[in-house]
Design an enzyme around this catalytic site. Structure first.
Site, short mmCIF file in Angstrom:
data_model
loop_
_atom_site.label_atom_id
_atom_site.label_comp_id
_atom_site.label_asym_id
_atom_site.label_seq_id
_atom_site.Cartn_x
_atom_site.Cartn_y
_atom_site.Cartn_z
N ALA A 8 0.82 -1.22 0.00
CA ALA A 8 0.00 0.00 0.00
C ALA A 8 0.85 1.26 0.00
O ALA A 8 0.58 2.21 0.74
CB ALA A 8 -0.93 -0.01 1.20
N ILE A 11 1.68 3.93 -5.10
CA ILE A 11 0.77 3.44 -6.13
C ILE A 11 -0.33 2.59 -5.51
O ILE A 11 -1.52 2.77 -5.79
CB ILE A 11 1.53 2.65 -7.20
CG1 ILE A 11 2.55 3.55 -7.90
CG2 ILE A 11 0.56 2.04 -8.20
CD1 ILE A 11 1.97 4.76 -8.59
N GLY A 12 0.06 1.66 -4.64
CA GLY A 12 -0.92 0.78 -4.05
C GLY A 12 -1.98 1.51 -3.24
O GLY A 12 -3.17 1.17 -3.28
N ASN A 102 6.96 -1.61 -11.95
CA ASN A 102 7.88 -1.07 -12.95
C ASN A 102 8.77 -2.17 -13.52
O ASN A 102 9.03 -3.18 -12.88
CB ASN A 102 8.77 0.00 -12.34
CG ASN A 102 8.03 1.30 -12.07
OD1 ASN A 102 7.16 1.70 -12.85
ND2 ASN A 102 8.35 1.96 -10.97
N LYS A 205 6.50 2.54 -21.25
CA LYS A 205 6.87 3.20 -20.00
C LYS A 205 8.32 2.93 -19.63
O LYS A 205 9.04 3.82 -19.17
CB LYS A 205 5.95 2.75 -18.87
CG LYS A 205 6.29 3.49 -17.56
CD LYS A 205 5.43 3.10 -16.40
CE LYS A 205 5.81 3.93 -15.17
NZ LYS A 205 5.09 3.50 -13.96
N ASN A 209 11.50 5.22 -18.33
CA ASN A 209 12.02 5.01 -16.98
C ASN A 209 13.53 4.82 -16.98
O ASN A 209 14.23 5.29 -16.09
CB ASN A 209 11.37 3.77 -16.35
CG ASN A 209 10.01 4.06 -15.76
OD1 ASN A 209 9.59 5.21 -15.65
ND2 ASN A 209 9.29 3.01 -15.41
N SER A 273 10.80 7.22 -8.71
CA SER A 273 10.72 6.39 -7.51
C SER A 273 12.05 5.72 -7.18
O SER A 273 12.39 5.54 -6.01
CB SER A 273 9.63 5.33 -7.67
OG SER A 273 9.92 4.45 -8.74
N GLU A 285 14.99 -0.88 -7.44
CA GLU A 285 14.47 -1.79 -8.47
C GLU A 285 15.45 -1.91 -9.64
O GLU A 285 15.08 -1.77 -10.80
CB GLU A 285 13.13 -1.28 -8.98
CG GLU A 285 12.02 -1.30 -7.95
CD GLU A 285 10.72 -0.76 -8.50
OE1 GLU A 285 9.84 -1.57 -8.83
OE2 GLU A 285 10.59 0.47 -8.61
#
Length: 337
Positions: A8, A11-12, A102, A205, A209, A273, A285
């Protein structure tokens, strides 16, 4: 419909709010201070046109929630092993799982067709943990555009007023489960489309990114700060060209307009992010957003020297910060299983 948001964060949390406002019975899996604040004060979303607050069930133990009609996973790629370990109580016999994340997704070659059909991506899903725990047949692909940030526990700030979400089946089917999920999120006020070519959307996307994310990590500044520099803009445009060719060679057709992307980025006073993670000391990531696309270029046999340089430097920056382990001497690890 019972819907659980697994993760959460920026985005969540938004998707939880949208689903609740669309009529779903929503719960969330969260952790740490963010979870404590949601339990204590509810979840607050600060939008361009006002604020929303909701009190939604939240826990760090999926066993408390039971089987769901749909699960939406919005964690970052380094958290996938934890999702694999704990998601089972949320899954009924036919529960679909949408991965709104992502980078190159773990399911990329499921439903892909051709000689790589069913290939697994070890760098993204080590030991096939998610593949085995969830199963690719449950997976729905998701691509989201939203400049958002958890600005304090329980509070999410959304900078752009025109966010959107794209959902699609890996095999290109126009399925009822995807349409139903999209309809609920649309009813909650987020523009959500269904695509029968979800890999095209992933690459559209992802290419931006990589161009923006690597440069932002290296410069530690906003997208607008990066693109204000002509040399950075030129480097980003070179990455666009290289990776458009990679995607096309692998059968995808991203709808990327470099001029439009540059113009939007110049106006975006927001840190990507992955830079937020670097500055806050959180796992980055790197595998799905940087290493995997570069490995895809090598699989496709497409030279990508600018992408190679920027990814290598960004990975070294992540390693220097202690936020990405050096599994071997090479920056780009073995991708395929």
């Amino acid at each position: 419909m019972k819907a659980c948001i697994f993760g959460a964060g920026a985005i969540g949390g938004q998707l939880a709010m949208r689903l609740a406002r669309g009529g779903a019975e929503v719960s969330m899996v969260a952790r740490g201070e963010h979870l404590d604040a949601i339990r204590r004060d509810g979840l607050r979303i600060v939008l361009a046109d006002g604020e929303w607050s909701e009190r939604l069930p939240a826990t760090d133990d999926p066993r408390e929630l039971g089987p769901q009609d749909v699960v939406v996973v919005t964690v970052k790629q380094p958290a996938l092993p934890e999702v694999a370990r704990t998601i089972a109580p949320l899954l009924g016999p036919d529960t679909p799982v949408a991965f709104v994340m992502n980078g190159i997704p773990w399911w990329y070659f499921h439903g892909h067709g051709g000689p790589r059909e069913g290939q697994r991506l070890d760098a993204i899903d080590p030991g096939s943990a998610i593949w085995n725990a969830v199963g690719p047949e449950r997976a729905i692909g998701g691509v989201v555009y939203s400049a958002a940030e958890v600005v304090e526990p329980g509070v999410i700030h959304v900078e752009n007023a025109n966010g959107r979400l794209i959902l699609g089946e890996p095999n290109g089917a126009d399925s009822a489960r995807v349409r139903d999920l999209a309809a609920l999120i649309n009813a909650g006020g987020l523009n959500t489309a269904v695509s029968t070519t979800i890999r095209d959307e992933v690459w559209t996307k992802l290419i931006n990114n990589i161009a923006s994310g690597t440069l932002a990590v290296l410069a530690q500044t906003t997208a607008s700060g990066v693109y204000a520099e002509p040399a950075c803009e030129a480097a980003a445009r070179t990455v666009y060209a290289e990776l458009m060719k990679v995607a096309a060679t692998l059968g995808a057709r991203p709808s990327l307009d470099p001029d439009r992307n540059v113009a939007r980025s110049k106006a975006l006073h927001h840190k990507p992010s992955i830079l937020q993670d670097l500055e806050r000391g959180r796992p980055m990531e790197v595998a799905s957003m940087f290493e995997a696309p570069l490995a895809m270029a090598r699989i496709a046999g497409v030279p990508a020297p600018m992408t190679d340089l920027l990814v290598t430097l960004a990975v070294l920056r992540a390693r220097a910060a202690g936020l990405y382990p050096a599994k071997d001497k090479a920056v780009v690890p073995k991708l395929l299983h």
